[in-house]
Design an enzyme around this catalytic site. Sequence first.
Site, PDB file in Angstrom:
ATOM      1  CD  GLU A 454      28.503 -13.557 -24.653  1.00 41.01           C
ATOM      2  OE1 GLU A 454      29.631 -13.090 -24.785  1.00 41.01           O
ATOM      3  OE2 GLU A 454      27.656 -13.093 -23.859  1.00 41.01           O
ATOM      4  CG  ASP A 527      29.141 -13.795 -20.581  1.00 43.27           C
ATOM      5  OD1 ASP A 527      30.224 -13.992 -21.159  1.00 43.27           O
ATOM      6  OD2 ASP A 527      28.414 -14.707 -20.127  1.00 43.27           O
ATOM      7  CG  ASP A 529      30.777  -9.179 -20.799  1.00 49.62           C
ATOM      8  OD1 ASP A 529      29.891  -9.257 -21.684  1.00 49.62           O
ATOM      9  OD2 ASP A 529      31.685 -10.017 -20.689  1.00 49.62           O
ATOM     10  CG  ASP A 531      32.714  -8.504 -25.751  1.00 51.26           C
ATOM     11  OD1 ASP A 531      32.644  -7.587 -26.600  1.00 51.26           O
ATOM     12  OD2 ASP A 531      33.791  -8.983 -25.330  1.00 51.26           O
TER      13      ASP A 531
END
Length: 667
Positions: A454, A527, A529, A531
């Site tokens: 990403e 990541d 998180d 997102d």
Amino acid sequence: MANSKQDGLFAAGQAKSEASDYSAKDIEVLEGLEPVRLRPGMYIGGTDNRALHHLFAEVLDNAMDEAVAGHASRIEVELDRDGYLSVTDNGRGIPVDPHPKFKDKSALEVIMTTLHAGGKFNENSYQTSGGLHGVGVSVVNALSDDLTVEVAREKTLYAQSFKRGKAVGKLQNLGAVPNRRGTKVRFHPDPEIFGPRAHFKPARLFSMARAKAYLQPGVEIRWKCAAELVAELETIPAEAVFHFPGGLADYLQETLGSKITVTPEIFSGRSKKETGHGRVEWAVSWSPEGFGEADSFVRSYCNTIPTLDGGTHEQGLRAALTKGLRAYADVAGMAKKAANITPDDVMITAGALVSLFIKNPEFQGQTKDRLSNSEAARLVENAVRDPFDHWLAGSPKDAGKLLEWVIEKADERVKRRRARDVSRKSATRKLRLPGKLADCSDKTAKNTEIFIVEGESAGGSAKQARNRKTQAILPLKGKILNVESATREKIAANKEITDLATALGVGLGKKFDLDDLRYERVIIMTDADVDGAHIAALLITFFYRFMPELLEQGRLYMAMPPLFRITQGGRSLYANDEAHKEHLLATEFTGRGKIELGRFKGLGEMMPAQLKTTTMDPKTRTLARITLDLDNIPTTESLVETLMGKRADLRYQYIQDHAQYVEDLDV
Ligand code: 2B7
């Protein structure tokens, strides 16, 4: 010791002198027929049914040679109820005078009992050599448990019998035969070689004999078979006469039957010489209907031997027809349209036969089924070209039709090629890997992996952290398209998705083939998180929809980058989540020094070395394998639809129903 060494030297010297003294005897041993019985396969290609019938071909070829040379006009083939097969010709008869080299033997006996003998008896021989053809009647003799040759020559009948290649008695003079000349060979294949149940098949012999008759219009082949052997065979008569004065034209006419042809007349002919060196015969017609499974039917022969792989004589025919048509196009004002017709365009719908007779034919190829004499091309081209020009000029209407037909074939070929070029171009375009892909250096999939990363910055760290040999990095820009709620067209037009498919080496949709996958493992690295989780979900949805085999085979993974780094003194540890962090703090960091707690906002924040040890290095990382619950496909299906699909109401309901299970909401 010295003594034995001397013995050795002495023995060697003696062996040498023996070799030169007894060379004549040695050669005779080498030329005997024992090798044929030891290794029949080397001479007739096996001991099966095909090989068995090859014995007949061999004898029939010898009789045909005598006819081709212009000395025989009739051949008789007869299969007896006891399995004996005889072939008779009305040629000159195999010579029976004493052989100049083996004084006590007749020429006939030498021919029958010696490998590769014969050439010197027959200066004008058309006998073919090499491969399975022309291995000689002695091979037939070696593989027969009983064989008798009769020769009618100079008004006298002679006979000699053999068992398994060895003469039983001398050549017999059976007295005067004023009206007979020629050779008769009657033989029975040896069950020791071919097996106790081996036997000639009447249908096979019948068609072999018949095919030969077409190739030698001047010869008549008479067929006879014991009635009980053909009683059950509807199409094989007990007696028949094969005589085809029309030669190959008859053969082609029979093959064409009632097929539609481009021109009403067959183009056929033969070179002026009736016999002798360089004789050519041909027959050609064109049919849009095809020939059985194939579009074309091209058969060629040299000295009546079928040349299944073609060769120089076939090249000559192709050249003559192509050049003739081009020349006719010039005259007919169609030169421009005919400029690019090739021999393939001419032959692709042709029924064509060509038969050539030459001295010393040479055969090439694995199975010796291709004629290689270079003069054969010229011979055939020269023989065919003039008659073809005349044939075309003689019937301009038909010539025009043929020319149009062949031009059409050329146009179709050009079109096909263009279509192929386009698809090849798009194939190379597909293979042109996306510029942002940092590929691994290993060229085969084995042991390699691709990280789908990403963001550009994370991609940069990953490129530095990777093992170049086995690890490839594909950075994605932001969130990819949700394939679950997009149309096929939109998916196909999406650059991130097409780049992904290209990098993986597989196509989308029907063209997908997991064998084309360029890597052994596919690893999603986002990541830690929300997102990142969303991007992972989008990617997994994509793989689930487009490459379910990847999941079925367990080749799709998620990387597990840490969320926290805890440092004390010089020592750092990484924690994957909140709980892991607490656990490490309680167990590993009990000393007095200051504890530094870092939270990674993204992969891009990590030093390449950290990324390597925590997430990418196979020795230290942890991966989560994403699998498909094959027993629960409907559930998976509805879950993907609910969570990723178009209908927000279903998603809303799902969240309502499951909110009670949420423990740790990261907002
Ligand atoms: C290469 C060897 C096998 N041969 C001759 C002459 C005539 C002839 C033959 C034959 C098969 C079954 C009936 C030549 C050629 C031996 O040398 S073999 N006819 N027919 C045959 O095998 N038929 C020959 C020159 C002068 N006189 C005779």
